[in-house]
Design an enzyme around this catalytic site. Structure first.
Site, PDB file in Angstrom:
ATOM      1  N   TYR A 147     -79.011 -46.058 -44.126  1.00 32.36           N
ATOM      2  CA  TYR A 147     -80.218 -46.897 -44.039  1.00 32.36           C
ATOM      3  C   TYR A 147     -79.932 -48.307 -44.579  1.00 32.36           C
ATOM      4  O   TYR A 147     -80.276 -49.307 -43.955  1.00 32.36           O
ATOM      5  CB  TYR A 147     -81.329 -46.213 -44.838  1.00 32.36           C
ATOM      6  CG  TYR A 147     -82.702 -46.826 -44.683  1.00 32.36           C
ATOM      7  CD1 TYR A 147     -83.531 -46.468 -43.631  1.00 32.36           C
ATOM      8  CD2 TYR A 147     -83.189 -47.745 -45.611  1.00 32.36           C
ATOM      9  CE1 TYR A 147     -84.803 -47.011 -43.492  1.00 32.36           C
ATOM     10  CE2 TYR A 147     -84.460 -48.296 -45.488  1.00 32.36           C
ATOM     11  CZ  TYR A 147     -85.260 -47.916 -44.429  1.00 32.36           C
ATOM     12  OH  TYR A 147     -86.516 -48.469 -44.301  1.00 32.36           O
TER      13      TYR A 147
ATOM     14  N   SER B 176     -86.042 -54.301 -44.363  1.00 34.75           N
ATOM     15  CA  SER B 176     -86.522 -53.559 -45.544  1.00 34.75           C
ATOM     16  C   SER B 176     -86.044 -54.305 -46.782  1.00 34.75           C
ATOM     17  O   SER B 176     -85.100 -55.118 -46.695  1.00 34.75           O
ATOM     18  CB  SER B 176     -85.895 -52.156 -45.528  1.00 34.75           C
ATOM     19  OG  SER B 176     -86.093 -51.495 -46.767  1.00 34.75           O
TER      20      SER B 176
HETATM   21  P1  NAD Z   1     -93.040 -44.036 -39.566  1.00 32.95           P
HETATM   22  O1  NAD Z   1     -92.224 -42.797 -39.635  1.00 32.95           O
HETATM   23  O2  NAD Z   1     -94.485 -43.993 -39.944  1.00 32.95           O
HETATM   24  O3  NAD Z   1     -92.957 -44.675 -38.108  1.00 32.95           O
HETATM   25  C1  NAD Z   1     -91.752 -44.752 -37.406  1.00 32.95           C
HETATM   26  C2  NAD Z   1     -92.059 -45.026 -35.961  1.00 32.95           C
HETATM   27  O4  NAD Z   1     -90.823 -45.093 -35.250  1.00 32.95           O
HETATM   28  C3  NAD Z   1     -92.881 -43.906 -35.301  1.00 32.95           C
HETATM   29  O5  NAD Z   1     -93.747 -44.482 -34.357  1.00 32.95           O
HETATM   30  C4  NAD Z   1     -91.800 -43.075 -34.607  1.00 32.95           C
HETATM   31  O6  NAD Z   1     -92.298 -42.316 -33.498  1.00 32.95           O
HETATM   32  C5  NAD Z   1     -90.867 -44.176 -34.166  1.00 32.95           C
HETATM   33  N1  NAD Z   1     -89.531 -43.720 -33.844  1.00 32.95           N
HETATM   34  C6  NAD Z   1     -88.666 -43.009 -34.608  1.00 32.95           C
HETATM   35  N2  NAD Z   1     -87.535 -42.770 -33.922  1.00 32.95           N
HETATM   36  C7  NAD Z   1     -87.685 -43.362 -32.700  1.00 32.95           C
HETATM   37  C8  NAD Z   1     -86.869 -43.451 -31.535  1.00 32.95           C
HETATM   38  N3  NAD Z   1     -85.664 -42.897 -31.471  1.00 32.95           N
HETATM   39  N4  NAD Z   1     -87.370 -44.107 -30.469  1.00 32.95           N
HETATM   40  C9  NAD Z   1     -88.609 -44.656 -30.493  1.00 32.95           C
HETATM   41  N5  NAD Z   1     -89.411 -44.597 -31.566  1.00 32.95           N
HETATM   42  C10 NAD Z   1     -88.955 -43.949 -32.647  1.00 32.95           C
HETATM   43  O7  NAD Z   1     -92.235 -45.080 -40.455  1.00 32.95           O
HETATM   44  P2  NAD Z   1     -92.642 -46.506 -41.066  1.00 32.95           P
HETATM   45  O8  NAD Z   1     -92.613 -46.372 -42.544  1.00 32.95           O
HETATM   46  O9  NAD Z   1     -93.846 -47.076 -40.406  1.00 32.95           O
HETATM   47  O10 NAD Z   1     -91.340 -47.340 -40.664  1.00 32.95           O
HETATM   48  C11 NAD Z   1     -91.330 -48.361 -39.694  1.00 32.95           C
HETATM   49  C12 NAD Z   1     -90.178 -49.303 -39.987  1.00 32.95           C
HETATM   50  O11 NAD Z   1     -90.380 -49.937 -41.253  1.00 32.95           O
HETATM   51  C13 NAD Z   1     -88.808 -48.607 -40.063  1.00 32.95           C
HETATM   52  O12 NAD Z   1     -87.833 -49.432 -39.465  1.00 32.95           O
HETATM   53  C14 NAD Z   1     -88.575 -48.495 -41.555  1.00 32.95           C
HETATM   54  O13 NAD Z   1     -87.211 -48.449 -41.863  1.00 32.95           O
HETATM   55  C15 NAD Z   1     -89.220 -49.788 -42.040  1.00 32.95           C
HETATM   56  N6  NAD Z   1     -89.588 -49.778 -43.452  1.00 32.95           N
HETATM   57  C16 NAD Z   1     -90.462 -48.870 -43.957  1.00 32.95           C
HETATM   58  C17 NAD Z   1     -90.779 -48.904 -45.297  1.00 32.95           C
HETATM   59  C18 NAD Z   1     -91.756 -47.960 -45.922  1.00 32.95           C
HETATM   60  O14 NAD Z   1     -91.889 -47.963 -47.157  1.00 32.95           O
HETATM   61  N7  NAD Z   1     -92.497 -47.162 -45.182  1.00 32.95           N
HETATM   62  C19 NAD Z   1     -90.208 -49.877 -46.124  1.00 32.95           C
HETATM   63  C20 NAD Z   1     -89.319 -50.791 -45.570  1.00 32.95           C
HETATM   64  C21 NAD Z   1     -89.010 -50.735 -44.233  1.00 32.95           C
END
Ligand code: NAD
Length: 260
Positions: free
Chosen positions: A155, A142
């Site tokens: 985080y 991130s």
């Molecule tokens: P999201 O909530 O849409 O998706 C998260 C996914 O992880 C889902 O498929 C969920 O079922 C799965 N998940 C959660 N806990 C789990 C577990 N214990 N076991 C297996 N699967 C699990 O979130 P997102 O925004 O797509 O985030 C995905 C990644 O990107 C994360 O690591 C997040 O930190 C990172 N990220 C997101 C953003 C953002 O702005 N959305 C920015 C930077 C980094």
């Protein structure tokens, strides 16, 4: 050139992981989906990848906070597709509170999923990749892997940890045809961020559209969300031969957030 390879994408039932799985599938990569959600919805995603892109797709329900479940998922991937060529460690959760108010269970869950889950995935996938003589480790960190924000202690600690862990993996595999890189997205409009927008709208008494713009304006100079498709294309590039000498790198895709 990626046709016939196989990838595990953790947390690919939603958001960024789903976007990455779709782009890799569009390049001919067989996909092991993972993540939580409604069984019928997940089956729709799985069969949709097969019919839209002509690849094989399977689903494993491993809870990424559990090392034994990660091992089982990686072993099953090799049994199902014959190899694990790409591991995208993407599953992640968020919780916000000041350090003194941060609940013990939330700290432990964020570290277990966002940081330890990445470690155990590489731990169990690397022996297969070394045996195959090829592999790509792609860790979704991130902008918070590079800079901090208040109220996100667990985080930010986990994501900085992922960036460090990625560098260690790169050094340990440097002489092999294996690379390890971290992708550092800025704001992406997924369920994880939609919750933060709703919370901001409620707290500040503004509309969700205004909260979206406020959220972007605070951090992301482009004032546009990064998309799962853009992140998927970067992940796919990291899997090409052109990226063979790119390893140990945290790659921001954040509309200028970390340039400030
Ligand atoms: P999201 O909530 O849409 O998706 C998260 C996914 O992880 C889902 O498929 C969920 O079922 C799965 N998940 C959660 N806990 C789990 C577990 N214990 N076991 C297996 N699967 C699990 O979130 P997102 O925004 O797509 O985030 C995905 C990644 O990107 C994360 O690591 C997040 O930190 C990172 N990220 C997101 C953003 C953002 O702005 N959305 C920015 C930077 C980094």
């Amino acid at each position: 050139m990626l046709k016939g390879k196989s990838a595990v994408v953790t947390g690919s039932t939603s958001g960024i992981g789903l976007g990455i799985a779709r782009v890799l599938a569009s390049k001919g990569v067989n996909i092991m989906l993972n993540g939580f959600g409604d069984a019928a919805e997940i089956e729709k995603i799985r069969s949709g990848l097969e019919s839209e892109f002509g690849v094989r797709a399977a689903y494993n329900a491993a809870d990424i906070s559990k090392p034994s479940a990660i091992k089982e998922m990686i072993d099953t991937t090799v049994e199902t597709f014959g190899s694990i060529d790409v591991l995208v460690s993407n599953a992640g959760i968020q919780f916000t509170a000041a350090i003194e108010d941060f609940p013990e269970d939330k700290w432990n869950a964020i570290i277990a999923i966002n940081l330890s889950g990445v470690f155990w995935g590489m731990h169990y996938a690397l022996p297969y990749m070394k045996k195959q003589g090829w592999g790509r480790l792609i860790n979704i960190a991130s902008a918070h892997g590079l800079v901090a924000s208040p109220n996100k202690s667990a985080y930010v600690a986990a994501k900085h940890g992922v960036v460090g862990l990625t560098k260690v993996a790169a050094l340990e595999t440097a002489e092999l045809d294996i690379t390890a890189n971290a992708i550092c997205p800025g704001w992406v409009l997924t369920p994880l961020v939609e919750k933060q927008i709703k919370d901001m709208a409620a707290k500040d008494g503004i509309s969700e559209k205004d909260a979206e713009l406020k959220l972007l304006s605070e951090k992301q100079p482009s004032k546009k969300f990064t998309t799962p498709e853009e992140l998927g294309e970067l992940a796919a590039f990291l899997c090409t031969d052109a990226a063979a000498q790119m390893t140990g790198v945290p790659l921001p895709m954040d509309g200028g957030w970390t340039a400030q």
